[in-house]
Design a protein around this motif. Sequence first.
Motif, short mmCIF file in Angstrom:
data_model
loop_
_atom_site.label_atom_id
_atom_site.label_comp_id
_atom_site.label_asym_id
_atom_site.label_seq_id
_atom_site.Cartn_x
_atom_site.Cartn_y
_atom_site.Cartn_z
N VAL A 96 1.07 -0.99 -0.31
CA VAL A 96 0.30 0.19 0.49
C VAL A 96 1.12 1.56 -0.04
CG1 VAL A 96 -1.93 -0.98 1.39
CG2 VAL A 96 0.05 -0.22 1.96
N SER A 97 0.29 2.86 0.23
CA SER A 97 1.09 3.71 -0.11
C SER A 97 1.26 4.13 0.83
CB SER A 97 0.36 4.37 -0.97
OG SER A 97 -0.76 5.44 -0.27
N ARG A 98 2.55 4.91 1.35
CA ARG A 98 2.80 4.94 2.81
C ARG A 98 2.03 5.68 3.33
NH1 ARG A 98 9.20 7.48 2.22
NH2 ARG A 98 9.59 6.05 0.71
N GLN A 99 0.90 6.38 3.34
CA GLN A 99 -0.60 7.18 3.86
C GLN A 99 -1.34 6.17 4.00
OE1 GLN A 99 0.24 10.09 5.68
NE2 GLN A 99 2.41 9.68 4.86
N HIS A 100 -1.99 5.05 3.84
CA HIS A 100 -3.27 4.37 2.98
C HIS A 100 -3.66 3.88 4.74
CE1 HIS A 100 -5.93 2.02 1.08
NE2 HIS A 100 -6.35 1.15 2.14
N ARG A 101 -4.13 3.80 5.42
CA ARG A 101 -4.06 3.39 6.75
C ARG A 101 -5.06 2.03 6.30
NH1 ARG A 101 -6.99 8.34 6.01
NH2 ARG A 101 -6.41 10.21 6.56
N MET A 102 -4.60 1.16 7.80
CA MET A 102 -4.20 0.36 8.67
C MET A 102 -5.84 0.20 9.41
SD MET A 102 -3.49 -1.52 5.16
CE MET A 102 -4.04 -3.12 6.06
N LEU A 103 -6.25 -0.93 9.76
CA LEU A 103 -7.33 -0.76 11.09
C LEU A 103 -6.20 -1.48 11.84
CD1 LEU A 103 -10.04 -0.44 11.92
CD2 LEU A 103 -10.39 -2.79 11.11
N VAL A 104 -6.25 -0.86 12.60
CA VAL A 104 -5.69 -2.07 14.06
C VAL A 104 -6.93 -1.96 14.86
CG1 VAL A 104 -4.51 -1.47 16.26
CG2 VAL A 104 -3.43 -0.67 13.70
N SER A 105 -7.29 -2.88 15.47
CA SER A 105 -8.41 -2.68 16.65
C SER A 105 -8.07 -3.88 17.93
CB SER A 105 -8.57 -3.80 15.79
OG SER A 105 -10.73 -4.49 17.13
N SER A 106 -7.66 -3.29 18.94
CA SER A 106 -6.56 -3.94 20.37
C SER A 106 -7.28 -3.43 21.33
CB SER A 106 -5.12 -4.03 19.74
OG SER A 106 -4.84 -2.17 20.43
N PRO A 107 -7.05 -4.03 22.35
CA PRO A 107 -6.56 -3.65 23.94
C PRO A 107 -6.26 -2.66 24.25
CG PRO A 107 -6.95 -6.08 23.62
CD PRO A 107 -5.97 -5.63 22.05
N ILE A 108 -5.54 -2.45 23.30
CA ILE A 108 -4.24 -0.67 23.89
C ILE A 108 -4.48 0.46 22.82
CG2 ILE A 108 -1.66 -0.34 22.89
CD1 ILE A 108 -1.05 -2.69 23.18
N ALA A 109 -5.55 0.19 22.14
CA ALA A 109 -6.59 1.65 21.40
C ALA A 109 -7.82 1.60 22.52
CB ALA A 109 -7.04 0.55 19.47
N LYS A 110 -8.20 0.43 22.96
CA LYS A 110 -9.06 0.74 23.79
C LYS A 110 -8.65 1.76 24.77
CE LYS A 110 -13.19 -0.03 25.40
NZ LYS A 110 -14.88 0.07 24.57
#
Length: 326
Positions: free
Chosen positions: A192-206
């Motif tokens: 992906v391009s550098r600025q393309h966003r990926m989903l992060v789903s985690s307790p740390i994010a929570k």
Amino acid sequence: MSNTDPAQLLNVSIDDDDNTIDGDTISNETPNDSNQIATVTDASGTLVSMDACYVEWTATYTGTNGDVIEVWRIELDNGLRIFAMSQIPAAGIVYSTSNKDQGANGLDPSTLPQIPCFTAGTRIEALFGPQDISTLKPGDLIRSANGDALELKWIGHRFLSRQELRDHPQLRPVRITAGAMGGGLPVRDLLVSRQHRMLVSSPIAKRMFGTNDVLIAAIRLTELPGIFIDTTVQAIEYIHLLFDQHSVILAEGTPSESLFTGVQAMQSVPEEARSEIYHLFPELSDGKMPASARPIPRNRQQKQLIKRHLRNDKSLLASYVCKNSA
């Protein structure tokens, strides 16, 4: 404005502790907000400079080919001056300024020019299973990470040759190797391009944001094992997928964003493509800011999130539950 000198192309990110990037409205060569920190690196990721910064001016340039490029002039306290552009000026084209804001202040950090997109060869989860992104067409039904069927409204392409990547190395993609996001995802290497966003789903994010799911730029993930800027790619085709709303879809099984029609994304596509999008979504031509599919943390928060994942050796998708089903 003339064509850029490839030798001078750098990467810049700005970290701030509030929601706006400010300028120097009292003209004393000092940022209004001293907490704005610019990090400048070269194409290899080597640190060039880091210091407090401000946006000296913003401008709109129009080329003789009709392309419109948004430019921010960013000045660091140490005297380094750099330009952030929504797209690379074309060789042999003369550009002239049509709008210039000398007193830039209160800028939305999400509008720092950037180019987010998938690459050719990526498999996207369509209604009846994975499908090569290059074979998709408007009207096709794509599965979202929530399991909904989304109608593809528009698809855009941008091919970069070997010479263009050599001249503009900051456009080289991020490679996310199979399994690097956690939970066996992606199922194959994903570019992906550098600025393309990926989903992060985690307790740390929570804990950090009050929600499991956030969208993080791929370039931020390169601190983690198995995710890096791929300097071996000889040529590449970047592809945009647009739906009625900003969405999280599945690329190589991994949740990732569709084209976000915010200011920075609209600036990153050619004028002809923008015209097509505005025809489909007239409200965008009035500057209407769409809602993001998931929260997008500020740059500094994204870095903190990834540092915590690295320190605790936790999967980026520890809380992710795929709702995709035929």
